[in-house]
Design a protein around this motif. Structure first.
Motif, PDB file in Angstrom:
ATOM      1  N   PRO B 135       0.836  -1.201   0.000  1.00  0.00           N
ATOM      2  CA  PRO B 135       0.000   0.000   0.000  1.00  0.00           C
ATOM      3  C   PRO B 135       0.867   1.246   0.000  1.00  0.00           C
ATOM      4  O   PRO B 135       1.866   1.326   0.706  1.00  0.00           O
ATOM      5  N   ASN B 137      -0.488   4.307   0.631  1.00  0.00           N
ATOM      6  CA  ASN B 137      -1.014   5.212   1.646  1.00  0.00           C
ATOM      7  C   ASN B 137      -1.930   4.433   2.580  1.00  0.00           C
ATOM      8  O   ASN B 137      -2.186   3.238   2.366  1.00  0.00           O
ATOM      9  N   THR B 139      -5.098   4.661   3.233  1.00  0.00           N
ATOM     10  CA  THR B 139      -6.447   4.315   2.789  1.00  0.00           C
ATOM     11  C   THR B 139      -6.452   3.239   1.704  1.00  0.00           C
ATOM     12  O   THR B 139      -7.510   2.894   1.177  1.00  0.00           O
ATOM     13  N   LEU B 140      -5.268   2.706   1.373  1.00  0.00           N
ATOM     14  CA  LEU B 140      -5.148   1.615   0.408  1.00  0.00           C
ATOM     15  C   LEU B 140      -5.640   1.991  -0.989  1.00  0.00           C
ATOM     16  O   LEU B 140      -5.954   1.118  -1.789  1.00  0.00           O
ATOM     17  N   THR B 141      -5.740   3.293  -1.269  1.00  0.00           N
ATOM     18  CA  THR B 141      -6.191   3.659  -2.615  1.00  0.00           C
ATOM     19  C   THR B 141      -5.038   3.627  -3.605  1.00  0.00           C
ATOM     20  O   THR B 141      -5.242   3.586  -4.803  1.00  0.00           O
ATOM     21  N   GLU B 142      -3.835   3.653  -3.055  1.00  0.00           N
ATOM     22  CA  GLU B 142      -2.691   3.701  -3.948  1.00  0.00           C
ATOM     23  C   GLU B 142      -1.744   2.561  -3.594  1.00  0.00           C
ATOM     24  O   GLU B 142      -1.509   2.274  -2.423  1.00  0.00           O
ATOM     25  N   TRP B 143      -1.259   1.870  -4.618  1.00  0.00           N
ATOM     26  CA  TRP B 143      -0.351   0.752  -4.352  1.00  0.00           C
ATOM     27  C   TRP B 143       0.959   1.014  -5.082  1.00  0.00           C
ATOM     28  O   TRP B 143       0.955   1.430  -6.231  1.00  0.00           O
TER      29      TRP B 143
END
Ligand code: NA
Ligand code: NA
Lengths: 328, 196, 496
Positions: B135, B137, B139-143
Motif C-alpha cells: 500500500p 497510503n 487508505t489503500l487507494t494507492e499501491w
C-alpha cells in the motif's frame, strides 16, 4: 588497447545479438586502430537478467549490455512502449522510427532516471516480430484466442494484452516452456519464429502460428555513460558509429535467419496463417484497452507513448513518400 | 582470558537472541513459500487463472529464509569444510589453523558487508520488483511496487549476522587456545548442525 | 594470471576453509591482485543473483517433504514393506537396506537424509542379526547414494538450474541408473551372502498390525486409482497407435470401467498372500504415493517440478495430520526450522558457486580447459572415460553441488559439442559426483554413516569398497549405453 570494453549479451552465439556484437567489435577495433578493444561475454556468465546486468552497467562492472524491453522495464518501465501491440506496421517503419529522434528521447529519459549512469546507445532488433502461436487451433480473429492459456513473462503489459484478447496469461520460466507445451500447462506463446524453432517448440505441439506481428522485438543496447564520456570525442565517434553498424546488422540478421525457420516450420506440418488487413484491424481494436492501460499505469507512459505516436506518423509520411517516389 | 570472556558473553547472548528471531522469521518464510506456490497451483488449475505474484513472492521468502537461517548453521558448525588437516595436526597447531581460517572468512564477510550495503542503497535496489505491491497510503487507494532493495536486503542482513557469528567464533577459538575451553558458554543445539 | 584462483581455491579447501568462503576468497584475492576491484562487486552480486531462482525453490520443498514424511513411522513402514518383499533371501536385511533406500529415494532428494533415517533404524537391526557393524554401515552408505539419483533429487535440480536443462527431463533420466545402482548393490550382497553365509530374516516383523479406518479407505482408493490410471495410460498408448479419437466422456467412462477392473484384480490377488503381508503392503501405499504424485504430476503436465515439490509438502501435511495422525501441530515449526536451515546452507553454497563460476568465465578457464581436453584425444569415448576419472577424483573431495556448478559449465559444452546428448552428460556427471558422496576421504554420507553407527570412517571406507566397485561399473554402463538414461525421457517426450 587504451580502452577495453566488456560487452555482454544473455543470448547465445546463434542469436542476432551476437551478430550485432561481432560487427560492433570488428568495426570499433578496426576504426580505432586498436585503441579500443571489445571483449565479448555471451550467455549468463557475468549476469543473467536485465536487472542484474543493468546494475552491472550502472556500477561499472559491465560496459555494454543488450536487454529486451522486458529486461529493462524494472527500472525504465516506459521502454515497454515497444511491446505495445500493432503500433508499427512493418520493418521499414520500425527501422525508420528507431533510427531517429525517438531513440534519443528514450536515451534522455533513461539517463534522467539512472542518475546519468546508463546510456541507451541504439535500439536494434532481436528475433523479428512477436506473433501469437499455439498448440490448439488456427487463430484468424481475436475471438479464436478465447480461453487459450498463453505464456507470458512476469510483466503487466503482456499480461494485459493477452487478457484483452480474451486469453489467459500464464507466467512460465523460459527453460520450462517446452515441457509446458507438451503437457498442456500452457497452450500458446508470443514469440518470434526463430525462438520458436530454436527451442524446437513445434515438437512439443506448437503447430499454429498467426503472423499478426503484434510487437517489434526491440533490442536495447546500453552502455555505461561514465565509460562512454571518459573517452575523447574521436573515440566516442567510433563507438557511436560502431553502434550504428551494429543496429544495421541486427535489423538485417533476423530477416535472413527467419527464412529457414519459416521453411522448417511449414515443412514440419506447421500451420502458418497471415491475417487479412481486416483481421489485423480487428486485433488492433481488441487490443486497444492496452494503450489506455499503458498511459495510465506506467510511469512516464503518456510521455513516451506520445513520442512514439509522433515518430510513427513521421516515419509513415517519410517512408510512404519514398515508396510513392520509387513506384514510377 | 577474563577480558575475552567478558566480551564473548554479551556477544554470545546477542547472537543467540538475534539468530532465534532470525529462525522464527525464517520458519514463517518457509511456510509462506509453500503457501504461495500452492496458491499458484490452485489458481492455475482450478480457476484457470494464473497469478503473476506467487513466483516472486516465494523467491522473496526464500532469500530471506537463507539470509536469516544460514548464520545459525554457521554458528553450529554446519558449513561444509574438509577438516582433515586440522584433525591431523597437534591440538594447539590445529586451533591456530582454524583461527587463521576464521580470519580469512571474516575478511570475506567484512568486504561482503561493505559491498552489500552499497548494493542495497545503490542503483540496483531502485529497480522495482515485477509483481509485488505494498500500500502506498493508509487508505489503500494507492499501491506501489516493492523495490528490489527489500529483497536484496536479505543477503546484507545474512552477511551481517554471519560476521557477528564469525567474531564470536574467533573469540571462542582464542579462549580455547589459551586453555579456557571449559569456560565457554555452550552454543544451543550445536549438535543439530543441519548441513547437507 | 587470474586463472591462479583455481589452485588457490584448492589450497583453501585442503587446509579446511569452509567451501562457501573458499569459493569467494580465492577468486576475490586474485581479482584484487589483478587490479579488477570492480569485479569483486560482481562476485558479491552473483551470490545474490545465484540464489534468486524459482527452480532452486524445489530444494527446500523436497527437503521439507522428506522431513515431514520421515515423521511418525513412515520410514518404519517402508522398511517393513521392503522386508516383506526381500527379507527371506540370504543377506535379507542387507537387501532390505538397499530396497528401502530405493523406495526412500522416491520421497527424498538427499543422500544424507536417507543415511540418517534408514541407518539409525537398520544398522542396529542388522547388528542384532549378526552382521558386523562396519558392513551394516557400509551397506547403508553405499545404498543411500541412490537417494539423489532416483527422483526427486537436489543435485539434479542444481544441475538443471546451472546448465539450463529441464528438471523434469533429468528426473526421468535418473530412474533407470538409480534402479541399476540398487540392483548392482543387491548382486554384491548376493555374492557376499554365499561367501560369508549372511543370515536370512523374517518377512513379517510385527504380525497382527491394525489399520485405522481412514487410512484403510484412503489406501483402498489410492491403490485402485493408481492401478486404473496405469491401465488408462496403457490404453491411451494403444489407442494413439490407431486413428480413434477419444473424447473426454469416453475417457471418463473408460476410467470408471478400469477402476472396476482394478478392484477385481486386487481382490483376486488377496487370496494369494497372507493377512500380515497384505497389511504391510497396505501400510506402504500412503507414503509411496508421494513419488507417484511428483512424477505423475510432472509427466501429465499438471505441475512444474517446483510446484510438484510444494504439492508433495501439502500431501505430506494432509497425510500426517488427517490420515496417519503422525504429525502434531506443535512439531511443525521444528520441522520447518530444520528444513529451512539445511536448505539455507545449500542455497548459500549454490550462490557462492555461481559467483565463482563468473570468475571462471572472466578468466577464460573454459576455453583453456576445452583446448586442453581436446588435445588429449578427439575420441568422445576416450574423453568420457577420462572425464569420469576426473569427476570421481573431484567427488572424493568436493560435494556434488559445488562440483556441478563449477565443472558443469566447463565440461558440459565440450561434450555436447562432440555430440553427447546434454541430458545424458548431465546424468553421467550427477551420478558420478553423487557416488562421490560415499567415497573416502571426503564423503558426506560416510561421515553421517559413521556418526549414526558410531563406527570409524576409515573402517566403513574399507568395508564399502566392493559396493563402490559396482557403483563405478554402473557409472561406466550409463556412460557407454546412453539408452539407459535416455529411454524414459525420450519415451515421454521430455528429451529429443
Ligand atoms: Na530421490
Ligand atoms: Na540404505
Amino acid at each position: 588497447a587504451d580502452y577495453t570494453l566488456r560487452a555482454t549479451a544473455n543470448s547465445n552465439e546463434n542469436d542476432e545479438d551476437y551478430d550485432g556484437l561481432v560487427v560492433f567489435k570488428n568495426f570499433v577495433e578496426a576504426a580505432s586502430n586498436g585503441a579500443i578493444e571489445v571483449e565479448l561475454f555471451i550467455g549468463t556468465q557475468l549476469c543473467s537478467n536485465g536487472a542484474e546486468c543493468l546494475q552491472g552497467v550502472a556500477g561499472g562492472a559491465i560496459d555494454i549490455y543488450i536487454s529486451t524491453s522486458g529486461g529493462a522495464s524494472g527500472i525504465f518501465p516506459y521502454v515497454q512502449v515497444l511491446d505495445l501491440p500493432y503500433m508499427m506496421s512493418d520493418d521499414r517503419i520500425a527501422e525508420h522510427v528507431l533510427s531517429g529522434n525517438f531513440t534519443r528521447t528514450l536515451r534522455n529519459m533513461a539517463l534522467e532516471d539512472s542518475d546519468n549512469t546508463i546510456r541507451l546507445m541504439t535500439v536494434g532488433n532481436t528475433g523479428g516480430w512477436r506473433n501469437f502461436a499455439n498448440t490448439k487451433r488456427r487463430v484468424a480473429n481475436p475471438a479464436d484466442m478465447e480461453g487459450l492459456k498463453i505464456r507470458t513473462v512476469v510483466a503487466d503489459l503482456p499480461q494485459e494484452l493477452v487478457k484483452s484478447l480474451g486469453a489467459s496469461p500464464t507466467p512460465i520460466p523460459w527453460p520450462e516452456l517446452f515441457t509446458s507445451f507438451q503437457t498442456g500447462v500452457v497452450e500458446g506463446s508470443k514469440n518470434g519464429i526463430t525462438d520458436i524453432m530454436g527451442m524446437k517448440f513445434p515438437d512439443a505441439g506448437l503447430q499454429y502460428v498467426t503472423l499478426d506481428g503484434h510487437a517489434y522485438m526491440g533490442a536495447l543496447w546500453w552502455m555505461s555513460n561514465e565509460r562512454f564520456l571518459a573517452m575523447p570525442e574521436d573515440m566516442r565517434r567510433v563507438v557511436v558509429d560502431g553502434f550504428y553498424a551494429l543496429q544495421q546488422a541486427t535489423f538485417a540478421s533476423p530477416k535472413r535467419k527467419s527464412i529457414q525457420a519459416y521453411e522448417d516450420f511449414v515443412a514440419g506440418g506447421g500451420d502458418l496463417y497471415v491475417p487479412t488487413p481486416e483481421q489485423k484491424a480487428a486485433f488492433k481494436e481488441a487490443a486497444a484497452p492496452v494503450y489506455d492501460w499503458f498511459k495510465d499505469n506506467v510511469a512516464r507512459g503518456g510521455e513516451i507513448f506520445g513520442a512514439l505516436e509522433e515518430a510513427v506518423q513521421e516515419a509513415e509520411t517519410s517512408v510512404n513518400g519514398a515508396r510513392d517516389a520509387d513506384l514510377n | 582470558m577474563g577480558a575475552l570472556l567478558a566480551v564473548l558473553a554479551p556477544l554470545a547472548f546477542v547472537n543467540s537472541q538475534l539468530l532465534r528471531i532470525g529462525r522464527a522469521i525464517g520458519i514463517v518464510a518457509v511456510a509462506l513459500m509453500v503457501v504461495a506456490i500452492l496458491i499458484q497451483v490452485v489458481f492455475r488449475y482450478v480457476f484457470n487463472n494464473a497469478l503473476p505474484w506467487p513466483d516472486e513472492a516465494a523467491r522473496f521468502c526464500m532469500l530471506w529464509m537463507t539470509g536469516l537461517m544460514a548464520p545459525t548453521a554457521f554458528r553450529r558448525g554446519g558449513f561444509v569444510a574438509i577438516d582433515m588437516l586440522g584433525h591431523a595436526l597437534p591440538q594447539a597447531l590445529g586451533k591456530l589453523l582454524s583461527l587463521l581460517l576464521l580470519i580469512v572468512s571474516l575478511l570475506v564477510l567484512a568486504i561482503a558487508v561493505q559491498i552489500g550495503f552499497a548494493e542495497v542503497t545503490g542503483f540496483g535496489g531502485k529497480f522495482a520488483t515485477a509483481s509485488l505491491y505494498v500500500p502506498g497510503n493508509i487508505t489503500l487507494t494507492e499501491w506501489i511496487r516493492v523495490p528490489r532493495s527489500w529483497m536484496m536486503m536479505s543477503l546484507l542482513v545474512g552477511v551481517v549476522l554471519l560476521t557477528l557469528v564469525n567474531v564470536e567464533l574467533i573469540l571462542r577459538n582464542l579462549i580455547s587456545l589459551i586453555g579456557g575451553n571449559d569456560r565457554l558458554p555452550a552454543i544451543p543445539d550445536a549438535d543439530m548442525a543441519g548441513a547437507d | 594470471m587470474l586463472i591462479w584462483f583455481l589452485p588457490v581455491f584448492l589450497l583453501f579447501l585442503m587446509i579446511g576453509l569452509p567451501v562457501f568462503f573458499g569459493l569467494l576468497a580465492a577468486p576475490g584475492i586474485l581479482l584484487w591482485l589483478n587490479g579488477q576491484e570492480r569485479d569483486i562487486t560482481l562476485l558479491y552480486r552473483n551470490v545474490y543473483n545465484g540464489m534468486d531462482s524459482f527452480p532452486l525453490m524445489a530444494i527446500p520443498f523436497f527437503m521439507l517433504a522428506g522431513e515431514l514424511m520421515n515423521k511418525g513411522g513412515i520410514t518404519t513402514r517402508l522398511v517393513e514393506f521392503s522386508q516383506a518383499l526381500m527379507g527371506h533371501l540370504r543377506g535379507g536385511l542387507a537387501h532390505v537396506n538397499i530396497l528401502s533406500s530405493m523406495l526412500f529415494a522416491g520421497l527424498s532428494g538427499s543422500a544424507v537424509a536417507d543415511t540418517s533415517a534408514l541407518g539409525s533404524m537398520l544398522i542396529p537391526a542388522m547388528e542384532k542379526q549378526g552382521y558386523t557393524r562396519r558392513f551394516a554401515a557400509a551397506v547403508t552408505a553405499a545404498s543411500s547414494v541412490i537417494g539423489p539419483i532416483i527422483p526427486p533429487s537436489g543435485i539434479m535440480i542444481i544441475y538443471a538450474y546451472v546448465m539450463g536443462e529441464s528438471v523434469a527431463a533429468l528426473f526421468l533420466a535418473g530412474i533407470v541408473p538409480g534402479v541399476m545402482v540398487g540392483i548392482g548393490l543387491m548382486l554384491v550382497v548376493r555374492l557376499m551372502a554365499d561367501k560369508y553365509d549372511l543370515p536370512k530374516a523374517q518377512r513379517i516383523v510385527n504380525p497382527g498390525q491394525k489399520m485405522a479406518p481412514v487410512e484403510y479407505w484412503v489406501s483402498f482408493a489410492l491403490l485402485r486409482i493408481n492401478l486404473a490410471s496405469l491401465l488408462l495410460a496403457l490404453a491411451f498408448g494403444i489407442l494413439s497407435q490407431t486413428s480413434l479419437d477419444v473424447s473426454g466422456i469416453t475417457t471418463f467412462v473408460l476410467f470408471v470401467v478400469l477402476i472396476g477392473m482394478s478392484h477385481l484384480l486386487l481382490k483376486g490377488l488377496r487370496g494369494a498372500v497372507s493377512e500380515d503381508f497384505r497389511m504391510v503392503c497396505k501400510k506402504a501405499v500412503v507414503p509411496l504415493q508421494t513419488p507417484i504424485i511428483i512424477l505423475g504430476g510432472i509427466l501429465i503436465g499438471v505441475f512444474t517440478p517446483t510446484e510438484a515439490a510444494a504439492v508433495a509438502v501439502a500431501y505430506a501435511l494432509i497425510i500426517g495430520f488427517f490420515v496417519l495422525h503422525s504429525i502434531k501441530v506443535k512439531e511443525v515449526p521444528g520441522i520447518l526450522n530444520r528444513a529451512g536451515i539445511t536448505s539455507a546452507v545449500v542455497l548459500l553454497l549454490v550462490g557462492a558457486a555461481m559467483a565463482f563460476k563468473t570468475v571462471v568465465s572472466l578468466s577464460h578457464a573454459p576455453e583453456i580447459m576445452a583446448d586442453f581436453v581436446l588435445s588429449l584425444s578427439d575420441n568422445p569415448l576416450i574423453l568420457l572415460f577420462l572425464i569420469n576419472l576426473l569427476l570421481f577424483i573431484v567427488g572424493m573431495f568436493l560435494d556434488a553441488g559445488p562440483a556441478i556448478i563449477i565443472l558443469g559449465p566447463i565440461l558440459g559444452p565440450i561434450f555436447t559439442s562432440m555430440g553427447v546428448d546434454s541430458i545424458h552428460f548431465a546424468i553421467i556427471m550427477s551420478v558420478n559426483l553423487t557416488i562421490g558422496l560415499a567415497t573416502p576421504p571426503m564423503g558426506l554420507v560416510l561421515f553421517v554413516a559413521a556418526s549414526v553407527s558410531k563406527e570409524r570412517v576409515e573402517t566403513i571406507a574399507k568395508a564399502i569398497l566392493p559396493f563402490l566397485a559396482v557403483e563405478i561399473a554402473v557409472i561406466f554402463l550409463i556412460t557407454y549405453i546412453p539408452a539407459l538414461s535416455m529411454t524414459i525421457p525420450r519415451w515421454t517426450g521430455f528429451a529429443n
